[in-house]
Design a protein around this motif. Structure first.
Motif, PDB file in Angstrom:
ATOM      1  N   LYS A 111     -71.279  47.208 -28.130  1.00 62.11           N
ATOM      2  CA  LYS A 111     -70.601  46.577 -29.265  1.00 62.11           C
ATOM      3  C   LYS A 111     -71.607  46.442 -30.405  1.00 62.11           C
ATOM      4  O   LYS A 111     -72.681  45.897 -30.227  1.00 62.11           O
ATOM      5  N   SER A 160     -72.413  46.429 -23.591  1.00 60.53           N
ATOM      6  CA  SER A 160     -71.012  46.652 -23.946  1.00 60.53           C
ATOM      7  C   SER A 160     -70.883  47.632 -25.117  1.00 60.53           C
ATOM      8  O   SER A 160     -69.768  47.949 -25.529  1.00 60.53           O
ATOM      9  N   SER A 185     -76.105  41.640 -22.895  1.00 64.19           N
ATOM     10  CA  SER A 185     -74.666  41.824 -22.688  1.00 64.19           C
ATOM     11  C   SER A 185     -74.040  42.548 -23.876  1.00 64.19           C
ATOM     12  O   SER A 185     -73.158  43.387 -23.702  1.00 64.19           O
ATOM     13  N   THR A 186     -74.491  42.252 -25.080  1.00 63.41           N
ATOM     14  CA  THR A 186     -73.991  42.943 -26.272  1.00 63.41           C
ATOM     15  C   THR A 186     -74.403  44.410 -26.241  1.00 63.41           C
ATOM     16  O   THR A 186     -73.608  45.291 -26.560  1.00 63.41           O
TER      17      THR A 186
END
Length: 149
Positions: A86, A84, A80-81
């Motif tokens: 990020k 995204s 998920s990181t």
């Protein structure tokens, strides 16, 4: 002479493209097991390598299941990181690595409580061997073209 050189270059070029491409996705598709199946296989492998008793098997199955569920959660968090886009700060990376090392220490303590000293020694050796094989496999993939699906 020009035709001979051109033919040699063509032959070399064709053999380069004829090599089998290594696909990490194909390798991953071959081993799609459920979490329970992976846990069971890992437990049986440990039982064979370490000659676990029935009570040790029960305890190790709990430890393995807990470890694998934590690993899956960490994998999902990482994905998920990554999706995204990020970037983690240095402090966030430190916290994450610190947490991971704490979990490894706790895992090792749990295993030491279940296994005999001889079994712990074998288990440590197995872990080191696994790391060596992983590094060898990684070096093999570095030399080959890896395609993503």
């Amino acid at each position: 002479m020009k035709k001979l050189i051109a033919g040699a270059l063509l032959l070399v070029g064709m053999t380069g493209f004829a090599q089998e491409k290594v696909s990490l996705q194909d390798r991953a598709d071959n081993e799609k097991f459920t979490a329970e199946q992976r846990n069971e296989l890992q437990l049986k492998k440990l039982t064979l390598e370490l000659d676990l008793t029935a009570s040790q098997q029960k305890e190790m199955s709990k430890i393995i299941a807990e470890q694998n569920s934590k690993r899956e959660a960490a994998k999902a968090d990482f994905k998920s990181t990554k999706t995204s886009n990020k970037k983690l700060t240095a402090d966030e990376r430190f916290v994450m690595k610190n947490k991971m090392l704490d979990e490894k220490i706790a895992m090792k303590e749990k295993v030491k409580k279940v296994l005999t000293p001889e079994q712990v020694e074998k288990w440590e050796k197995m872990k080191k061997d696994r790391r060596k094989h992983f590094r060898k496999d990684l070096k093999k993939f570095e030399g080959k073209q890896i395609e993503k699906k």
